[in-house]
Design a protein around this motif. Sequence first.
Motif, PDB file in Angstrom:
ATOM      1  N   MET A 198       0.794  -1.216   0.000  1.00 20.41           N
ATOM      2  CA  MET A 198       0.000   0.000   0.000  1.00 20.41           C
ATOM      3  C   MET A 198       0.838   1.283   0.000  1.00 20.41           C
ATOM      4  N   LYS A 199       2.080   1.154   0.508  1.00 23.08           N
ATOM      5  CA  LYS A 199       2.970   2.311   0.525  1.00 23.08           C
ATOM      6  C   LYS A 199       3.302   2.759  -0.908  1.00 23.08           C
ATOM      7  N   HIS A 200       3.232   1.834  -1.856  1.00 18.66           N
ATOM      8  CA  HIS A 200       3.689   2.123  -3.213  1.00 18.66           C
ATOM      9  C   HIS A 200       2.564   2.439  -4.191  1.00 18.66           C
ATOM     10  N   THR A 201       1.386   1.952  -3.925  1.00 21.14           N
ATOM     11  CA  THR A 201       0.286   2.197  -4.871  1.00 21.14           C
ATOM     12  C   THR A 201      -1.066   2.139  -4.172  1.00 21.14           C
ATOM     13  N   ARG A 202      -2.037   2.840  -4.743  1.00 21.17           N
ATOM     14  CA  ARG A 202      -3.399   2.800  -4.200  1.00 21.17           C
ATOM     15  C   ARG A 202      -4.375   2.255  -5.255  1.00 21.17           C
ATOM     16  N   THR A 203      -3.818   1.524  -6.242  1.00 25.17           N
ATOM     17  CA  THR A 203      -4.675   0.944  -7.293  1.00 25.17           C
ATOM     18  C   THR A 203      -4.500  -0.573  -7.279  1.00 25.17           C
ATOM     19  N   VAL A 204      -5.635  -1.279  -7.222  1.00 24.46           N
ATOM     20  CA  VAL A 204      -5.529  -2.747  -7.126  1.00 24.46           C
ATOM     21  C   VAL A 204      -6.398  -3.441  -8.173  1.00 24.46           C
ATOM     22  N   GLN A 205      -6.063  -4.693  -8.407  1.00 27.34           N
ATOM     23  CA  GLN A 205      -6.878  -5.581  -9.244  1.00 27.34           C
ATOM     24  C   GLN A 205      -6.994  -6.908  -8.481  1.00 27.34           C
ATOM     25  N   TYR A 206      -8.215  -7.424  -8.359  1.00 25.43           N
ATOM     26  CA  TYR A 206      -8.423  -8.650  -7.587  1.00 25.43           C
ATOM     27  C   TYR A 206      -8.449  -9.873  -8.502  1.00 25.43           C
ATOM     28  N   LEU A 207      -7.774 -10.932  -8.079  1.00 27.59           N
ATOM     29  CA  LEU A 207      -7.913 -12.210  -8.790  1.00 27.59           C
ATOM     30  C   LEU A 207      -9.132 -12.917  -8.231  1.00 27.59           C
ATOM     31  N   ASP A 208      -9.976 -13.418  -9.103  1.00 29.54           N
ATOM     32  CA  ASP A 208     -11.102 -14.229  -8.655  1.00 29.54           C
ATOM     33  C   ASP A 208     -10.666 -15.685  -8.590  1.00 29.54           C
ATOM     34  N   ASP A 209     -11.474 -16.499  -7.918  1.00 29.95           N
ATOM     35  CA  ASP A 209     -11.185 -17.937  -7.867  1.00 29.95           C
ATOM     36  C   ASP A 209     -11.110 -18.503  -9.278  1.00 29.95           C
ATOM     37  N   GLY A 210     -10.136 -19.350  -9.504  1.00 32.04           N
ATOM     38  CA  GLY A 210     -10.019 -19.983 -10.826  1.00 32.04           C
ATOM     39  C   GLY A 210      -9.269 -19.115 -11.821  1.00 32.04           C
ATOM     40  N   GLU A 211      -8.723 -17.998 -11.358  1.00 32.25           N
ATOM     41  CA  GLU A 211      -8.000 -17.117 -12.282  1.00 32.25           C
ATOM     42  C   GLU A 211      -6.504 -17.161 -12.028  1.00 32.25           C
ATOM     43  N   MET A 212      -5.745 -16.764 -13.071  1.00 28.76           N
ATOM     44  CA  MET A 212      -4.310 -16.588 -12.905  1.00 28.76           C
ATOM     45  C   MET A 212      -3.892 -15.270 -13.549  1.00 28.76           C
ATOM     46  N   VAL A 213      -2.685 -14.833 -13.210  1.00 28.71           N
ATOM     47  CA  VAL A 213      -2.204 -13.577 -13.744  1.00 28.71           C
ATOM     48  C   VAL A 213      -0.721 -13.739 -14.053  1.00 28.71           C
ATOM     49  N   ALA A 214      -0.283 -13.140 -15.176  1.00 30.24           N
ATOM     50  CA  ALA A 214       1.135 -13.228 -15.551  1.00 30.24           C
ATOM     51  C   ALA A 214       1.635 -11.827 -15.865  1.00 30.24           C
ATOM     52  N   THR A 215       2.819 -11.487 -15.355  1.00 30.88           N
ATOM     53  CA  THR A 215       3.386 -10.166 -15.641  1.00 30.88           C
ATOM     54  C   THR A 215       4.910 -10.219 -15.711  1.00 30.88           C
ATOM     55  N   ASP A 216       5.435  -9.382 -16.624  1.00 26.85           N
ATOM     56  CA  ASP A 216       6.893  -9.213 -16.694  1.00 26.85           C
ATOM     57  C   ASP A 216       7.261  -7.824 -16.181  1.00 26.85           C
ATOM     58  N   GLY A 217       6.317  -7.145 -15.556  1.00 23.67           N
ATOM     59  CA  GLY A 217       6.562  -5.805 -15.010  1.00 23.67           C
ATOM     60  C   GLY A 217       6.141  -4.711 -15.971  1.00 23.67           C
ATOM     61  N   LYS A 218       6.005  -5.047 -17.252  1.00 21.89           N
ATOM     62  CA  LYS A 218       5.612  -4.024 -18.247  1.00 21.89           C
ATOM     63  C   LYS A 218       4.124  -4.148 -18.542  1.00 21.89           C
ATOM     64  N   SER A 219       3.638  -5.367 -18.658  1.00 24.85           N
ATOM     65  CA  SER A 219       2.212  -5.567 -18.928  1.00 24.85           C
ATOM     66  C   SER A 219       1.713  -6.714 -18.055  1.00 24.85           C
ATOM     67  N   ILE A 220       0.404  -6.851 -18.016  1.00 30.25           N
ATOM     68  CA  ILE A 220      -0.169  -7.884 -17.153  1.00 30.25           C
ATOM     69  C   ILE A 220      -1.342  -8.543 -17.860  1.00 30.25           C
ATOM     70  N   THR A 221      -1.482  -9.857 -17.712  1.00 31.89           N
ATOM     71  CA  THR A 221      -2.584 -10.575 -18.365  1.00 31.89           C
ATOM     72  C   THR A 221      -3.283 -11.465 -17.345  1.00 31.89           C
TER      73      THR A 221
END
Length: 591
Positions: A198-221
Motif C-alpha cells: 500500500m505504501k507504493h500504490t493505491r490501485t488494485v486488481q483482484y484475482l477471482d477464484d479460478g483465475e491466474m495472472v502473468a506479468t513481466d513488469g511491463k504488462s499484465i494478463t
Amino acid sequence: MCGIFGYVGKRTDAGVIAIEGLKNLEYRGYDSWGIACKNGSELHVKKDIGPIGEIDSQEFTAPCSLSIAHTRWATHGGVTQRNAHPHLSEDRNIAVVHNGIVENYLELRKDLKAKGHTFQSETDTEVIPHLIEEELKKTGDFAEAVRAACLHFEGRYAILALHTQSNMLVAARTGSPLIVGVEKGSGYFIASDIPAFMKHTRTVQYLDDGEMVATDGKSITFSDIKTGETRPKREIPITYHIEQAQKGDFEHFMLKEIMDQKDSVARAVNQDEGEIRTIAEAIRRAKGTFLVGCGTAAKACMAAEYFFSVVAEHHVNFAHASEFKLFHHFLKPESLVIVVSQSGETADVLEAIRVARDKGAKVLAIVNVEGSTIDREADYTLLINAGPERAVASTKALTGQLAVLLLIAYALAERLKEGKTLLLETAAAINDMLNPRFVERLETLAEKIHEEENLFIIGKGWNYPMALESAIKIQEVSYVHAEGFAAGELKHGPIALIEKGSPCIVLTGNDEVLLDILSNAQELKARGAMIIGIGPKRHDVFDEWIKAPEASTAQAIMNIIPIQVLAYFLAVKRGKNPDMPRNLAKSVTVK
Ligand code: F6R
C-alpha cells in the motif's frame, strides 16, 4: 495464514521492498518466512523460522527487480528452515510461494521423483516448482507451464511463481486471496493483502477464484486457469488511508484498534437506511434465515439471534460456518444466509456460501474488507467500515458487526430510527468510556489477576455470546485458560471448577435477566469466587466493578469493550505480544 508477496518492474530495490512487504503481512500470523530475489541471473534465497524481526536488509540491497517472499503458517511439514518458502525447481530457475494445500502432493511427488526430481522439504508446496519445471520443458512458455501445473493440483490454494529466465511473475488462485497492486508505468505487486504494497500504490486488481495472472513488469494478463482464456480486469482504488493501517503512537495494533472504537461503531451504524430496510424485508420474506460465521464473528451471529428475537420477535438460525453444511437439508431457494466475516476470506465461510449457492439460497455478507472474496461472492454486501484490522484478535470488527446486526433487527421491527438513535448514543458513550482513567482501571485489574491460571466469564441473553467471546479474547492473547458460560448453566456442571478466589467475570445489563444473573453470581460467590462485575450498575455481589455505560439492547457492544482492554493488558503483563498470538492467523484461509 501464509502471506504472499511479489514484485516485478522497473524498481531496483525489489529485495528491500519484499522485506517491507513481509513485515506488513506479519499480522496474518506465521511461524517462518523466506525471500527470493533475482540478482543477475541467480536467485538469492534466504529463509528462517521465528519472527522476521530486524533482519539485515543490507543482504538484499543488491540491484534487483524481481522478488517473491512469504510468511508461512505451517500445515504440511513442521516449522523448520527447510520447510519455509520459497521452494525451488531442480534447476533453481523457478521459485514458488504458496498459501493453501495441494491435497494430492504425495502422488505428484512420487511421479516427479520417478522423473529424477529431488526434494529438500516435507511440504506439499515443493511439488509446485518441480511440476512447473516439467511443464516448462514442453512449451518453453512460463505462464502456460504454471497453468498446466495448476490443472494437476487438488485443493484450494494461491501460488506465486517467479522465473529467472523470462523475468516473470505468475500467480494463480483457487481459494486463498491474491491481489495485484498496479504502480503505473513502473511495475506490479502481487500479495495476499493490500497493506503489503500500500505504501507504493493505491490501485488494485483482484484475482477471482479460478483465475491466474502473468506479468513481466511491463504488462499484465489475467486469464482463466482451466481454459486459458484471457479476462478483462478492472482497476479499483483503495478507499482507506495508509495511516489507518498503521500503529501510530500505540505500542500494539490491538490497543490501537480497541481505541478506534471511539468512532468505528458510529461508522458501522451510518448505513444507507434504504438498504437496511431492503435487507430487513428480505429477512422477513425469507423461508429461513441463517447467520453464519467463525470465531469472533460467530459470536456476533449468536448475539444477533437474541437481537432478532428480543427486538424484532423474529426467529433466525445460527451455525458455525464449519458446521453449516450439516444443515443443508433446511436450505431452499427462498432461504437467506447471512455470513459475517471481518476479513471476507475465511475458508469455512466461503464453503458455507457454496453450500447456500448449491441450494439456490441468497447470500448477504456483512464484512469489513471491501473487495474481499466474500464481498465479491455474496448477492449483497454490507460493509461495517471499521477500517483495517491488523491485530490477530478481532476487536473493532466485532463491535461493528454487532452494531449492523442490531440495526437490521430494529429495521425488521420497523423501528429503524429508534435503533439508529440508540446505536449512535452507544457509539458516543463508547467514545466517553475509552478515556485514560478507564484504561488505567483495567490495567490495574489485569495486574491483580494476570497470574491466575483460570478465568470464568458468565452472561445471559446477548451477554452469553459475549461471555464466549470474552473467553476467546483472553485465551488467544494472554494464554490464560478462560471459559465462558451461559450463567444459568453453571449449576449443571461448570460450578464444580470454582475454588476459593477463582476470578469470575459477570456481564450484566439493565434487562429482564438481571436478577437471574445476579443470583448466579451469588452462587459463584458462595463457593469462594471473586466476582468482577461488568455493566451499567454496581451490585452488592461484585467484589470489583468495571462500569460499562447503560446501553439498553446494545449492552453487548458496550460490555465487550472492557474485556478487550483487560485481555490486552493480561497479555502484556504476562509478557506476550498481543498482536501475534502463537498458533493463530488473522485470515484463516484453510479449512
Ligand atoms: C478472534 C478472531 C477469530 C476470527 C475468525 C473469523 O479474535 O479474530 O476468531 O473472528 O477467524 O475471521 P473473519 O471474521 O475474518 O471471518
